[in-house]
Write a protein that holds these residues in place. Sequence first.
Motif, PDB file in Angstrom:
ATOM      1  N   ARG A   1      11.341   1.142 -26.033  1.00 22.29           N
ATOM      2  CA  ARG A   1      11.991   0.614 -24.837  1.00 22.29           C
ATOM      3  C   ARG A   1      11.356  -0.724 -24.432  1.00 22.29           C
ATOM      4  NH1 ARG A   1      11.522   4.889 -21.461  1.00 22.29           N
ATOM      5  NH2 ARG A   1       9.526   4.161 -20.699  1.00 22.29           N
ATOM      6  N   GLU A   2      10.035  -0.798 -24.490  1.00 22.27           N
ATOM      7  CA  GLU A   2       9.343  -2.045 -24.141  1.00 22.27           C
ATOM      8  C   GLU A   2       9.638  -3.141 -25.156  1.00 22.27           C
ATOM      9  OE1 GLU A   2       7.166  -4.715 -21.961  1.00 22.27           O
ATOM     10  OE2 GLU A   2       7.971  -2.767 -21.393  1.00 22.27           O
TER      11      GLU A   2
ATOM     12  N   ARG B   1      12.971  -4.506 -24.280  1.00 24.75           N
ATOM     13  CA  ARG B   1      12.859  -5.320 -23.071  1.00 24.75           C
ATOM     14  C   ARG B   1      12.275  -6.694 -23.394  1.00 24.75           C
ATOM     15  NH1 ARG B   1       9.732  -6.400 -18.663  1.00 24.75           N
ATOM     16  NH2 ARG B   1       7.842  -5.484 -19.481  1.00 24.75           N
TER      17      ARG B   1
ATOM     18  N   LYS C   1      13.970 -10.414 -23.112  1.00 24.52           N
ATOM     19  CA  LYS C   1      13.325 -11.514 -22.384  1.00 24.52           C
ATOM     20  C   LYS C   1      13.271 -12.777 -23.251  1.00 24.52           C
ATOM     21  CE  LYS C   1       9.721 -10.428 -19.639  1.00 24.52           C
ATOM     22  NZ  LYS C   1       8.444  -9.781 -19.255  1.00 24.52           N
TER      23      LYS C   1
END
Length: 187
Positions: free
Chosen positions: A59-60, A63, A67
């Motif tokens: 998930r990170e 993300r 970004k």
Amino acid sequence: NESRLAATLDRYGMDVSFNTGLNTFAAKMNAPRKYFADAFKVMTELLCDPTFPALPFEREKKRQLEKFRRRQMKPAKAAFRAGCLALFGSHPYGCGEHGTPECVQSFTPEIAKEYWKQLFSSDSCIMGFAGDIDSGTAALRAQCLDNAVNWQRKTPPLPETPVFPTASQVIEIPIEREQTVVMKLLR
């Protein structure tokens, strides 16, 4: 387990954050005095034995990749990144503190665990305690953390010094824009 960790942080009223920069790593914990000893044990475990579970890790990664995509749509950020890359090349400063999309895409929990083992060196670490704690208790907590950390005995070598370009460079940066325009017409 994310939910167990969240419940533990909540039970002890803990606020935990981790921040990184090109030259730094900082871990910060706040907790009420009555729970500080227990909260400190939790923080020590987070620092000394991170698990990097697959679902939150992925998930990170998603993300971070999003970004990167958004930063590339902002002219100033895209220009800064291109300038750093042109100036510093493959030196870590050329990649920025967030790395590259390719690096993030290939990053795995196993790589993170191996990197984490090498992160701490006793000659480049500073521990600080502030707030409602006396110097004797701070020294005891520092010693507990010092004993728990798997210290690397020497700081890893620095990357090679970059070779800077000697002439001016022109860098063209194509920026894909995603925009929505909302108009309201009045009569």
